[in-house]
Design a protein around this motif. Structure first.
Motif, short mmCIF file in Angstrom:
data_model
loop_
_atom_site.label_atom_id
_atom_site.label_comp_id
_atom_site.label_asym_id
_atom_site.label_seq_id
_atom_site.Cartn_x
_atom_site.Cartn_y
_atom_site.Cartn_z
N LYS A 148 1.00 -1.00 0.12
CA LYS A 148 -0.01 0.18 0.10
C LYS A 148 0.67 0.97 -0.13
CE LYS A 148 -3.92 -2.37 2.64
NZ LYS A 148 -4.11 -2.11 3.60
N ALA A 149 1.85 1.06 -0.88
CA ALA A 149 3.14 2.01 -1.10
C ALA A 149 2.53 3.58 -0.66
CB ALA A 149 3.88 1.76 -2.16
N ASN A 150 1.58 3.66 -2.37
CA ASN A 150 0.57 5.51 -2.31
C ASN A 150 0.06 5.78 -0.71
OD1 ASN A 150 1.77 5.21 -4.95
ND2 ASN A 150 -0.81 4.20 -5.45
N ARG A 151 -0.48 4.61 -0.74
CA ARG A 151 -1.07 5.23 1.79
C ARG A 151 -0.10 5.51 2.25
NH1 ARG A 151 -5.52 1.74 3.50
NH2 ARG A 151 -6.57 1.94 2.29
N ILE A 156 3.01 9.76 5.75
CA ILE A 156 4.52 10.58 5.84
C ILE A 156 4.76 11.72 5.17
CG2 ILE A 156 6.55 10.02 5.37
CD1 ILE A 156 6.54 7.25 4.23
N TRP A 157 3.95 12.40 3.73
CA TRP A 157 4.32 13.16 3.58
C TRP A 157 3.00 14.55 4.49
CZ3 TRP A 157 0.20 17.05 2.39
CH2 TRP A 157 0.20 18.16 2.00
N LEU A 158 2.05 13.87 5.22
CA LEU A 158 0.87 14.40 6.06
C LEU A 158 2.11 14.43 7.35
CD1 LEU A 158 -1.37 15.81 6.71
CD2 LEU A 158 -2.24 13.24 7.84
#
Length: 396
Positions: A148-151, A156-158
């Motif tokens: 689930k790399a995109n999620r 992590i970005w958030l």
């Protein structure tokens, strides 16, 4: 919310550590974080008091039965279980505000029931501004991040964007995990290193175990993408020798479990499969000792309690190279192989099947020796004690 009977088993003359665990009711004692916490609580019971916040069972299969301190024999521990909803654990903020703790431990970076709500409340002053340690528990390994790399990258970005870790210590269980954490470039207070706490079970009677035909292989872990059961099944599709393959573990990803069941139905006749369900932690040593090989091609572990359990039971392992357990052939305790190809795993199973009884026995003794060596050299209890005291004292 379900709560154990709270008892002041020790006057508040020692620091209180509030530990948030995903699951802590009977039947879930075998999970890695629970094993680490149990060993930690037993080792530091005279130095710290531990309060545990965990999820309430989502089904009635446990009858909401909660073990108290006496049931678990953990001494200085109290437990509260929380119902969870779409926004995480309910009443968490209220309970944290009334909790008299000196340190908070978070287990899992991606946990949406305790970790994320707590980080949000901590950032915006909704909970006391005391010291916090977050243990990602292997979630930052390349294999784990690929699921689930995109999620996960969005999460992590958030966290980076909001600075949710700015005042949080991150805990690595070894140099390999420290490097994984550093690679993400998270803005945190610092990275602390202390190995996973572990217990050493009494040795099983290794010499009584007879080599079997068919070869008895066990998989013991959660049924989830990260544990890579599908890879193990795919390897067994190519095995030509008689094998009994027993699968133990709770299902945490139903679609993935369904996929694995479909795969096992297509295995050749020489491979017999049994889905054995969950296994009580107390039954793990004797169960493992009754097999010839532990097969666990995990995508990533920061420690790998199931692997350690196998070693303690004198069971050689066939695992991936995505764990701290490396150079197993040199230790004569098993094999750790890269996941780029199934062929080396298949080759090991064929060669292992052909080993004479004395060679298999040597591997069983090597597995137990490795467990004993790792236990003696870890120094994990003292490392955690120093880590807790350092973090608590720096915030005073």
């Amino acid at each position: 919310m379900v709560e154990t009977a709270r008892k002041d088993v020790r006057p508040r003359t020692v620091p209180v550590v509030l530990n948030m665990l995903p699951y802590f009711w009977p039947g879930n004692e075998a999970t890695g974080p629970n094993q680490s916490f149990t060993a930690l609580a037993l080792g530091l019971g005279n130095d710290f008091q531990f309060d545990v916040f965990a999820r309430e069972p989502v089904t009635k299969t446990t009858n909401h039965e909660v073990k108290t301190q006496d049931d678990r024999d953990l001494g200085n521990v109290s437990v509260q279980l929380f119902p969870v909803g779409c926004l995480g654990a309910r009443h968490l903020s209220r309970e944290i505000l009334t909790s008299q703790h000196d340190l908070v431990l978070l287990n899992s970076f991606f946990d949406g029931d305790f970790t994320l709500p707590f980080l949000w409340m901590h950032k915006f002053g909704r909970v006391p501004n005391g010291p916090v340690i977050l243990s990602p528990r292997g979630e930052f390994s390349k294999g784990a991040l690929a699921i689930k790399a995109n999620r996960k990258q969005s999460y992590i970005w958030l966290v980076r964007k909001l600075g949710l870790l700015k005042d949080i210590w991150l805990h690595a269980t070894g140099e390999h995990e420290r490097k994984d954490i550093e690679a993400l470039g998270l803005d945190c207070r610092g990275i602390l290193v202390a190995e996973n706490c572990r217990a050493l079970s009494p040795p099983s009677d290794i010499d009584l175990r007879q080599s079997s035909t068919p070869l008895r292989i066990i998989f013991l872990s959660r049924i989830d993408n990260k544990k890579n059961l599908a890879f193990a099944i795919s390897c067994l599709q190519q095995v030509k020798v008689p094998v009994e393959f027993d699968i133990y573990g709770p299902i945490s990803n139903q679609p993935y479990a369904d996929k694995c069941r479909t795969m096992t139905a297509a295995l050749p006749k020489n491979v017999q499969v049994k889905w054995a369900g969950t296994l009580a932690h107390d039954d793990v040593p004797a169960t493992l000792a009754d097999y010839d090989l532990f097969f666990f091609p995990t995508l990533g572990e920061n420690f790998g309690h199931a692997i350690n359990d196998a070693f303690m039971s004198g069971l050689p392992v066939l695992i991936s190279d995505q764990t701290p357990w490396r150079n197993l052939q040199e230790a004569k305790a098993g094999w750790d192989l890269p996941l780029g190809s199934e062929d080396p795993f298949v080759d090991v199973i064929h060669k292992f099947s052909a080993l004479p009884p004395e060679a298999r026995l040597e591997l069983r003794h090597g597995a137990r020796r490795l467990a004993e060596k790792a236990y003696k050299e870890s120094g994990a209890i003292e490392a955690h004690k120093d880590m807790f005291n350092r973090v608590i004292n720096e915030d005073r």
